[in-house]
Design a protein around this motif. Structure first.
Motif, PDB file in Angstrom:
ATOM      1  N   PHE A   1       0.819  -1.204   0.000  1.00  0.00           N
ATOM      2  CA  PHE A   1       0.000   0.000   0.000  1.00  0.00           C
ATOM      3  C   PHE A   1       0.858   1.262   0.000  1.00  0.00           C
ATOM      4  O   PHE A   1       0.393   2.341   0.344  1.00  0.00           O
ATOM      5  CB  PHE A   1      -0.965  -0.010   1.190  1.00  0.00           C
ATOM      6  N   GLY A   2       2.136   1.103  -0.347  1.00  0.00           N
ATOM      7  CA  GLY A   2       3.017   2.257  -0.516  1.00  0.00           C
ATOM      8  C   GLY A   2       3.730   2.723   0.732  1.00  0.00           C
ATOM      9  O   GLY A   2       4.241   3.842   0.766  1.00  0.00           O
ATOM     10  N   GLY A   3       3.799   1.904   1.743  1.00  0.00           N
ATOM     11  CA  GLY A   3       4.407   2.305   3.000  1.00  0.00           C
ATOM     12  C   GLY A   3       5.930   2.294   2.976  1.00  0.00           C
ATOM     13  O   GLY A   3       6.550   1.606   2.176  1.00  0.00           O
ATOM     14  N   SER A   4       6.495   3.053   3.870  1.00  0.00           N
ATOM     15  CA  SER A   4       7.948   3.144   4.005  1.00  0.00           C
ATOM     16  C   SER A   4       8.414   2.235   5.143  1.00  0.00           C
ATOM     17  O   SER A   4       7.605   1.618   5.833  1.00  0.00           O
ATOM     18  CB  SER A   4       8.347   4.588   4.309  1.00  0.00           C
ATOM     19  N   ARG A   5       9.700   2.200   5.349  1.00  0.00           N
ATOM     20  CA  ARG A   5      10.281   1.433   6.462  1.00  0.00           C
ATOM     21  C   ARG A   5       9.742   1.948   7.797  1.00  0.00           C
ATOM     22  O   ARG A   5       9.482   1.167   8.709  1.00  0.00           O
ATOM     23  CB  ARG A   5      11.802   1.533   6.394  1.00  0.00           C
ATOM     24  N   ALA A   6       9.558   3.255   7.891  1.00  0.00           N
ATOM     25  CA  ALA A   6       9.039   3.849   9.133  1.00  0.00           C
ATOM     26  C   ALA A   6       7.637   3.332   9.449  1.00  0.00           C
ATOM     27  O   ALA A   6       7.304   3.080  10.612  1.00  0.00           O
ATOM     28  CB  ALA A   6       9.027   5.368   9.025  1.00  0.00           C
TER      29      ALA A   6
END
Length: 160
Positions: free
Chosen positions: A77-82
């Protein structure tokens, strides 16, 4: 002693399956431990090397899949490592902060907060939060299937 041995094995299976839904419980570890309890109370001879190899492989796959599937939902869903880190923190602490709904709200909120801290806007962060829930539910299904296979394999191994 037989009753105590089987009671412990069954209790560990129940704890293991409960751990699929409540992440604080050591799900696959409890199921794997049940095999050792069986061996100590009854016999390790019945299980054999092939049994242990198969169970260990499933056990390893469970550990990898648990993190990977959850992270996949966030990343998909386009999330980052954070947001992956935030979702994981939320998954661990959510059930303690909000006992009834923390298992769902925790990963969602953690992913949203993590993604916002990474600089994304609120709309994208909420989308990533939904991704964390998709990953969580997918991970639960995978764990239920694999842990059920572990238990079924144990039972079948003893019967046949």
């Amino acid at each position: 002693m037989d009753i105590l041995g089987w009671s412990l094995v069954i209790l560990l299976f129940v704890v293991g399956m409960a751990g699929t839904i409540y992440p604080i419980l050591p799900g696959s570890v409890a199921i794997y431990a049940a095999f050792f309890v069986y061996g100590f109370f009854f016999s390790f001879d019945e299980l054999g090397i092939i049994f242990w190899i198969l169970q260990t492989l499933i056990f390893i796959v469970l550990f990898i899949a648990d993190y990977a599937v959850s992270a996949w939902g966030v990343k998909r869903f386009g999330g980052s490592r954070a947001s992956v880190i935030g979702s994981t923190i939320g998954l661990i602490f959510g059930p303690f902060v909000i006992p009834a709904f923390g298992l769902i709200i925790g990963p969602f909120a953690g992913a949203v907060i993590g993604e916002m801290m990474a600089g994304s806007n609120f709309e994208k962060s909420v989308k990533v939060g939904w991704g964390s829930l998709v990953g969580l539910f997918t991970s639960v299904v995978v764990k239920i299937i694999l842990q059920s296979v572990m238990i079924a394999l144990f039972v079948l191994w003893l019967v046949f």
